[in-house]
Write an enzyme that holds these catalytic residues in place. Structure first.
Site, PDB file in Angstrom:
ATOM      1  N   CYS A  13       6.904  43.256  24.131  1.00  0.00           N
ATOM      2  CA  CYS A  13       7.118  44.551  23.461  1.00  0.00           C
ATOM      3  C   CYS A  13       8.359  44.558  22.581  1.00  0.00           C
ATOM      4  O   CYS A  13       8.454  45.358  21.655  1.00  0.00           O
ATOM      5  CB  CYS A  13       7.240  45.675  24.478  1.00  0.00           C
ATOM      6  SG  CYS A  13       6.010  45.607  25.769  1.00  0.00           S
ATOM      7  N   HIS A  15       2.107  52.305  20.273  1.00  0.00           N
ATOM      8  CA  HIS A  15       3.019  51.196  20.570  1.00  0.00           C
ATOM      9  C   HIS A  15       2.304  49.871  20.333  1.00  0.00           C
ATOM     10  O   HIS A  15       1.814  49.242  21.265  1.00  0.00           O
ATOM     11  CB  HIS A  15       3.479  51.324  22.035  1.00  0.00           C
ATOM     12  CG  HIS A  15       4.298  50.185  22.562  1.00  0.00           C
ATOM     13  ND1 HIS A  15       5.142  49.421  21.780  1.00  0.00           N
ATOM     14  CD2 HIS A  15       4.405  49.674  23.825  1.00  0.00           C
ATOM     15  CE1 HIS A  15       5.727  48.494  22.540  1.00  0.00           C
ATOM     16  NE2 HIS A  15       5.290  48.624  23.771  1.00  0.00           N
ATOM     17  N   CYS A  55      11.647  48.912  27.250  1.00  0.00           N
ATOM     18  CA  CYS A  55      11.299  48.016  28.352  1.00  0.00           C
ATOM     19  C   CYS A  55      10.396  46.921  27.790  1.00  0.00           C
ATOM     20  O   CYS A  55       9.776  47.073  26.734  1.00  0.00           O
ATOM     21  CB  CYS A  55      10.603  48.775  29.481  1.00  0.00           C
ATOM     22  SG  CYS A  55       9.046  49.554  29.029  1.00  0.00           S
TER      23      CYS A  55
END
Length: 401
Positions: free
Chosen positions: A95, A347, A378
């Protein structure tokens, strides 16, 4: 030892984020074309930057295969029409891919090796679902290094709820509703559109133009959120409504040394202060931004009370709540995600870091009373990443007011 070179964030853009899958607007669009479009849009917005002066191009993707493979930074640079002399490479930190592209290029500029660099990321989760084609080492399970579902992000978010019973589903749903409302208000006020690069799309209905994010649901209600299924466990707390979705999209930004920005007459939107990454148990990966933020603050000689604006990636509402609780910040503190976040916008894994930076940069321009802000997220497999930025528009008189 030589003085550190000042590192500045000149400009950042992104494609509108689409919903992943056959019904999403980018189903027939290649992943590399998304990031190429972001890079060309970035260069068009900054015509005083000579292409040959770009020292390097770092582009991240979590699933580096097919149209997301082949050393993306280099292939995207060539496809975007940058001179053949401009090198490039690919990055993977799940991510936080784009965030790591920025910190890697920023570090190279700070060291004095580079003057100008492009950093960004892309994720086409429709073409490349998370974890597709990976082959985790059997030792992870046989030696009990991680639990069996540590690679299932929804399961890791459920575990944060388990660990902290005060993080109720209702609290997550209320946070998620505010995210949707804030994004709708930001669109209404024209805050998000300046960062977007339009993309041509193709579907059974013909050609179209993507000019805004596909995922936001401004009609969301608390009652609607309360009734959603909990896919990760029966009677769980994580739903499609209080988590980010599966998305496609790309981002790119231009970083420079303070000297190069001055020489080329470039506007400076933010100055890099410090950054840090940290590891936590993969089973509760959402807690990662807590230690990474403490580390970044320590390196900057700052405390959490010095931070006037926060852009936190909303992988899951509970993950943001855990960060806010740790630092004693209210769930609805106006300094946090002023324009809303990933629960509404989406996302697309490795691209999201630069979206956070774009939004923080826009807010800095509106908040001369704020000196420092941070972007944090995160990261799968139990990590967190934090970048602290300084506002070049900071005005002491405004701060005193």
């Amino acid at each position: 030892m030589a003085e550190r070179t000042e590192v500045v964030f000149v400009d950042g853009v992104r494609t509108p984020f689409g919903r992943a899958g056959e019904k999403g607007m980018y189903w027939n669009t290649r992943a590399d074309d998304l990031v190429v479009k972001a890079i060309t849009g970035l260069m068009e917005r900054n015509p005083s930057v000579p292409g040959e002066r770009i020292d390097d191009v770092a582009i991240a993707a979590t699933t580096q295969a097919g149209d997301q493979g082949l050393t993306l930074g280099r292939t995207a640079a060539l496809l975007a029409g940058l001179p053949v002399t401009v090198p490039g490479f690919a990055i993977d930190r799940m991510c936080a891919g784009a965030m790591t592209s920025v910190t890697t290029m920023g570090a190279a500029i700070g060291f004095g090796a580079y003057d100008l660099a492009i950093a960004g990321g892309v994720e086409h989760m429709g073409r490349h679902p998370m974890g597709a084609g990976v082959d985790p080492n059997p030792r992870f399970l046989s030696e009990r290094l991680v639990s069996e579902d540590a690679l299932n992000m929804g399961a890791t978010a459920e575990r944060i709820h388990d660990r902290f019973p005060e993080y109720t589903k209702d609290r997550s749903d209320r946070y998620a509703l505010r995210s949707q409302q804030k994004v709708a208000a930001a669109y209404e006020a024209g805050k998000i559109q300046p960062d977007l690069v339009s993309i041509a799309t193709r579907s059974a209905a013909g050609w179209g133009l993507a000019t805004r994010d596909e995922a936001p649901r401004p009609e969301t209600t608390l009652e609607g959120l309360a009734g959603l299924k909990t896919p990760f466990r029966p009677h769980g707390r994580i739903t499609a409504g209080n988590a980010s979705g599966l998305n496609d999209g790309a981002t790119a930004c231009l970083l420079a040394s303070g000297g190069a920005a001055k020489e080329l007459g470039l506007s400076v939107k933010m100055k890099l202060v410090s950054f840090a990454f940290a590891g936590v148990e993969p089973e509760v990966m959402g807690l990662g931004p807590v230690p990474s933020t403490e580390k970044a603050l320590r390196k900057a000689g700052l405390s959490i009370t010095d931070i006037g604006l926060f852009e936190l990636n909303e992988a899951f509402a509970v993950q943001v709540i855990s960060f806010l609780d740790h630092f004693g910040i209210d769930d609805d503190d106006p300094r946090v995600n002023e324009y809303g976040g990933a629960i509404a916008i989406g996302h697309p894994l490795a691209s999201s870091g630069v979206r956070l930076m774009n939004q923080l940069a826009s807010q800095f321009a509106e908040h001369p009373e704020v000196r420092y802000g941070l972007t944090a997220m995160c990261i799968g497999l139990g990590q967190g990443g934090t970048v602290i930025w300084e506002n070049p528009h900071f005005n002491k008189k405004a701060a005193k007011r």
